[in-house]
Design an enzyme around this catalytic site. Sequence first.
Site, short mmCIF file in Angstrom:
data_model
loop_
_atom_site.label_atom_id
_atom_site.label_comp_id
_atom_site.label_asym_id
_atom_site.label_seq_id
_atom_site.Cartn_x
_atom_site.Cartn_y
_atom_site.Cartn_z
N PRO A 228 -4.15 -10.98 37.48
CA PRO A 228 -3.12 -10.67 36.49
C PRO A 228 -2.16 -9.64 37.09
CG PRO A 228 -5.14 -9.47 35.96
CD PRO A 228 -5.44 -10.33 37.16
N MET A 229 -0.87 -9.91 37.02
CA MET A 229 0.10 -8.92 37.52
C MET A 229 1.28 -8.84 36.57
SD MET A 229 0.08 -9.35 41.67
CE MET A 229 0.09 -11.13 41.75
N ALA A 230 1.47 -7.63 36.02
CA ALA A 230 2.58 -7.41 35.11
C ALA A 230 3.89 -7.68 35.85
CB ALA A 230 2.55 -5.97 34.60
N CYS B 164 -5.55 -0.24 34.28
CA CYS B 164 -4.14 0.06 34.56
C CYS B 164 -3.93 1.56 34.75
CB CYS B 164 -3.25 -0.46 33.42
SG CYS B 164 -1.50 -0.13 33.76
N GLY C 296 -8.93 -6.84 45.40
CA GLY C 296 -8.38 -5.79 46.23
C GLY C 296 -8.31 -6.17 47.69
N ASP C 297 -7.07 -6.31 48.18
CA ASP C 297 -6.80 -6.48 49.61
C ASP C 297 -7.30 -7.80 50.19
OD1 ASP C 297 -5.88 -3.92 49.24
OD2 ASP C 297 -7.52 -2.94 50.30
C1 LIG Z 1 2.87 -5.79 40.45
C2 LIG Z 1 1.44 -5.67 40.01
C3 LIG Z 1 1.15 -5.77 38.66
C4 LIG Z 1 -0.19 -5.68 38.22
N1 LIG Z 1 -0.46 -5.84 36.90
C5 LIG Z 1 -1.77 -5.88 36.50
C6 LIG Z 1 -2.09 -6.19 35.15
O1 LIG Z 1 -1.22 -6.46 34.30
N2 LIG Z 1 -3.41 -6.21 34.80
C7 LIG Z 1 -4.41 -5.92 35.71
O2 LIG Z 1 -5.58 -5.95 35.35
N3 LIG Z 1 -4.12 -5.65 36.99
C8 LIG Z 1 -2.84 -5.64 37.41
N4 LIG Z 1 -2.56 -5.42 38.73
C9 LIG Z 1 -3.68 -5.24 39.69
C10 LIG Z 1 -4.06 -6.58 40.32
O3 LIG Z 1 -4.58 -7.47 39.37
C11 LIG Z 1 -5.11 -6.39 41.47
O4 LIG Z 1 -6.31 -5.90 40.92
C12 LIG Z 1 -4.62 -5.44 42.54
O5 LIG Z 1 -3.27 -5.71 42.89
C13 LIG Z 1 -5.48 -5.50 43.82
O6 LIG Z 1 -5.50 -6.81 44.33
P1 LIG Z 1 -4.54 -7.30 45.57
O7 LIG Z 1 -4.81 -6.39 46.71
O8 LIG Z 1 -5.03 -8.71 45.80
O9 LIG Z 1 -3.13 -7.23 45.10
C14 LIG Z 1 -1.24 -5.47 39.17
C15 LIG Z 1 -0.91 -5.36 40.52
C16 LIG Z 1 0.40 -5.46 40.95
C17 LIG Z 1 0.69 -5.36 42.43
#
Ligand SMILES: Cc1cc2nc3c(=O)[nH]c(=O)nc-3n(C[C@H](O)[C@H](O)[C@H](O)COP(=O)(O)O)c2cc1C
Length: 351
Positions: free
Chosen positions: A23-25, A107, A208-209
């Site tokens: 999920p990404m806002a 968050c 994460g990553d």
């Molecule tokens: C732009 C952005 C928005 C995010 N929004 C949310 C969100 O709405 N809810 C949530 O649980 N995590 C949110 N995250 C966290 C991601 O879900 C994820 O846990 C985090 O980016 C680490 O994973 P990654 O390294 O694969 O990006 C957000 C991350 C990014 C970069």
Amino acid sequence: MIDLRQAWLVGPVEIPTRLVLAPMAGVSVQAFRRQGRRFGAGLVCSEMVSCAGIEHRNERTLGYLRVADDEHPLAIQLFGSDPDSMAEAARMVEAAGADLVDLNFGCPVRKVTKTGAGATLLDDPDRAARIVSAIARAVDIPVSVKLRRGLRNGSRDCLRVGPLLVDAGASSLTLHPRSAQQMYTGAADHALTAELVSLVEVPVVASGDIDSRARAQAVLARTGAAAVMVGRAAQGNPWVLEEIVGGDRREPSREEVVAELVLFVRETVRELGERRAGSFLKKFYGWYLGRGRFPRPFKQELVVLDSTEEVERRLIAAAPGALELIERLESEIPSGDEVTLELPISIYGGG
Ligand SMILES: Cc1cc2nc3c(=O)[nH]c(=O)nc-3n(C[C@H](O)[C@H](O)[C@H](O)COP(=O)(O)O)c2cc1C
């Protein structure tokens, strides 16, 4: 080699692959989720939706509850701090057709934490558990929770809070093992994910990553997690999902990049309307066209254009072969119009 094309369960819900789209806002619109499913994600998730926004029937917030037929299985994520209003919002999430309700206890953004929601709940395990149990009683769909490791650097609070949430009724946990204080700096410490896996009986998702098949394999092997979650690596790059679930690492052709971006633009305009989509989409141009795929000035040209139609024309002019691909993709996948479910009147409160 671990096979990511294996199904697993969250409660009774079958997730067809061991890859979850994060999920990404500001990112996880329907177009992103549907594309994620097409490229191999077994589960996709909405961005966090404000429970207060749902309670006040805020029109934009309710828009986040629209679910398309080809998104399933899909989680809708809620944030908030009051157990009763969270339970009420979860009922609406269930009525909207989500397969899971996911709770945001991670968050780190001040606007959210200052209301007692998001990562703050890691400091208030009693309230966190009351939220989970109120929701688990209110809905039939499984409840999952997404956590960070804790608020402060080095915190191990997730290991204390996670099991409490499972006792309260959570059917799965996702851990992003960074502290809220860290935001996105440093590295995700998946040693903590392994510890959490050993403490609970429910599936744990590692976030994460994770940006390659090798990394996904290493994290799954090291932690015993049920699945990996991929966020930033999939921005403008659905091909990485294909690679992670078991395909080869390959760079898409310019035609493929343009075709996916054009579809993404069209679908997002249908979901958000031209005005909102126009500004929302700008960051995606850089994400799709970067990575050495197109010369940098091309993106600069696109972000200053007034309409998405103009953007589409420029994109196709840069890779005319994309047209054929777009037609093929559009004939294979149902159009947004056909699959977008209207929310039942009861969700709008009849007004
Ligand atoms: C732009 C952005 C928005 C995010 N929004 C949310 C969100 O709405 N809810 C949530 O649980 N995590 C949110 N995250 C966290 C991601 O879900 C994820 O846990 C985090 O980016 C680490 O994973 P990654 O390294 O694969 O990006 C957000 C991350 C990014 C970069």
